[in-house]
Enzyme design. Structure first.
Site, mmCIF file in Angstrom:
data_model
loop_
_atom_site.group_PDB
_atom_site.id
_atom_site.type_symbol
_atom_site.label_atom_id
_atom_site.label_comp_id
_atom_site.label_asym_id
_atom_site.label_seq_id
_atom_site.Cartn_x
_atom_site.Cartn_y
_atom_site.Cartn_z
ATOM 1 N N LYS A 186 15.679 66.056 -6.936
ATOM 2 C CA LYS A 186 15.776 64.752 -7.592
ATOM 3 C C LYS A 186 14.493 63.937 -7.407
ATOM 4 O O LYS A 186 14.107 63.171 -8.304
ATOM 5 C CB LYS A 186 16.991 63.986 -7.073
ATOM 6 C CG LYS A 186 18.321 64.608 -7.471
ATOM 7 C CD LYS A 186 18.469 64.742 -8.991
ATOM 8 C CE LYS A 186 19.835 65.259 -9.398
ATOM 9 N NZ LYS A 186 19.988 65.375 -10.867
ATOM 10 N N ASN B 158 21.673 65.580 -17.964
ATOM 11 C CA ASN B 158 22.713 65.275 -16.988
ATOM 12 C C ASN B 158 23.078 66.465 -16.104
ATOM 13 O O ASN B 158 23.551 66.280 -14.984
ATOM 14 C CB ASN B 158 23.962 64.791 -17.739
ATOM 15 C CG ASN B 158 25.190 64.755 -16.869
ATOM 16 O OD1 ASN B 158 25.322 63.907 -15.991
ATOM 17 N ND2 ASN B 158 26.111 65.687 -17.102
ATOM 18 N N THR C 128 33.672 62.760 -9.574
ATOM 19 C CA THR C 128 33.574 63.981 -10.373
ATOM 20 C C THR C 128 33.906 65.191 -9.517
ATOM 21 O O THR C 128 34.131 65.093 -8.308
ATOM 22 C CB THR C 128 32.148 64.139 -10.930
ATOM 23 O OG1 THR C 128 31.240 64.255 -9.826
ATOM 24 C CG2 THR C 128 31.756 62.939 -11.792
ATOM 25 N N TYR D 175 18.852 69.328 -2.834
ATOM 26 C CA TYR D 175 19.228 68.337 -3.850
ATOM 27 C C TYR D 175 18.235 67.174 -3.888
ATOM 28 O O TYR D 175 17.738 66.803 -4.960
ATOM 29 C CB TYR D 175 20.629 67.827 -3.541
ATOM 30 C CG TYR D 175 21.204 66.865 -4.551
ATOM 31 C CD1 TYR D 175 21.374 67.234 -5.882
ATOM 32 C CD2 TYR D 175 21.624 65.596 -4.164
ATOM 33 C CE1 TYR D 175 21.926 66.357 -6.807
ATOM 34 C CE2 TYR D 175 22.187 64.717 -5.080
ATOM 35 C CZ TYR D 175 22.326 65.102 -6.396
ATOM 36 O OH TYR D 175 22.878 64.229 -7.305
#
Length: 245
Positions: free
Chosen positions: A156, A85, A185, A152
């Site tokens: 991914k 995670n 978050t 990013y």
């Protein structure tokens, strides 16, 4: 130990990771967590072990993988679950401004390389005859380009490809790279703090937050754990939690 699940979880000190840790313990799992920060969770004796390491560095990832391998070799369970995670959205910038090689190296280390070494430790440390599941937390940004998220999205997309290779090499393993949706978050708060020059899609994330359309970490964690427990897990190597209730 008959019926026992041992879950290994990275990025467990906050946000979705912390919610997953709490939910896993509530479900009766034994838990090994990994994070940069110390982490103490209410748990029965021996049910929780924490490995403190910075997975964004080569040294930290190596330290964590060795500690994890040792812990797994001493563990007994019927089912072993690894949830990778930990991740970062930084550096957020247009391609012409991605000049900080150290920031890029940390992002790729945390989002991809650390996943690979932790998964290797998981595979070596757990019995092949046991039920083994690997869940990598991915992102829709790895499947559709987003301006400002070159680092990013690239990491991914690499994570998705790695997961497919992992499944190819280990046909008895259940592996999935899962997009969790947009979760409320600290990472989302950080995204909303970016400049529009670096991240032209800023308005969408501000609107999602203001309109209450972000999923809570706890709700998302509950959905992910239900998915791991369901027959649906493992059917698709690339998946999205929003496809499930």
């Amino acid at each position: 130990m008959a019926g026992t699940t041992l879950t290994v979880l990275s990025g467990a000190s906050r946000g979705l990771g912390l919610a997953l840790a709490r939910r896993s313990l509530a479900a009766g799992h034994r838990l090994i967590t990994l994070a940069r920060s110390p982490l103490a969770l209410p748990a029965p004796d021996g049910a929780h072990q924490h490995i403190q390491a910075d997975l964004a560095t080569v040294q930290g990832a190596q330290q964590a993988s060795h500690a994890l391998l040792q812990a797994l070799q001493q563990a007994q369970a019927e089912r072993f679950v690894l949830i990778n995670n930990a991740g970062t959205v930084d550096p957020v910038a247009q391609a012409a401004d991605l000049l900080d090689a150290q920031a890029l190296a940390r992002a790729l280390q945390l989002n991809v390389a650390s996943v690979m070494v932790l998964t290797a430790a998981f595979l070596q440390g757990t019995p092949a005859a046991a039920r083994r599941q690997v869940l990598n937390i991915s992102s829709g940004a790895g499947r559709k380009p987003v301006s400002g998220w070159a680092a990013y999205g690239t990491s991914k997309a690499a994570l998705d490809f790695y997961t497919q290779t992992l499944q190819l090499e280990n046909p008895t393993l259940q592996a999935c790279s899962l997009a969790p949706g947009v979760v409320d978050t600290d990472m989302q708060a950080h995204i909303r703090s970016q400049s529009r020059d670096d991240f032209p899609g800023l308005s969408r994330f501000i609107d999602l937050h203001q309109q209450g359309q972000l999923s809570s970490p706890d709700d998302t964690a509950a959905r992910i754990l239900r998915y791991l427990d369901s027959p649906a897990f493992g059917r698709h190597t690339l998946d999205d939690i929003r496809h499930y209730d």
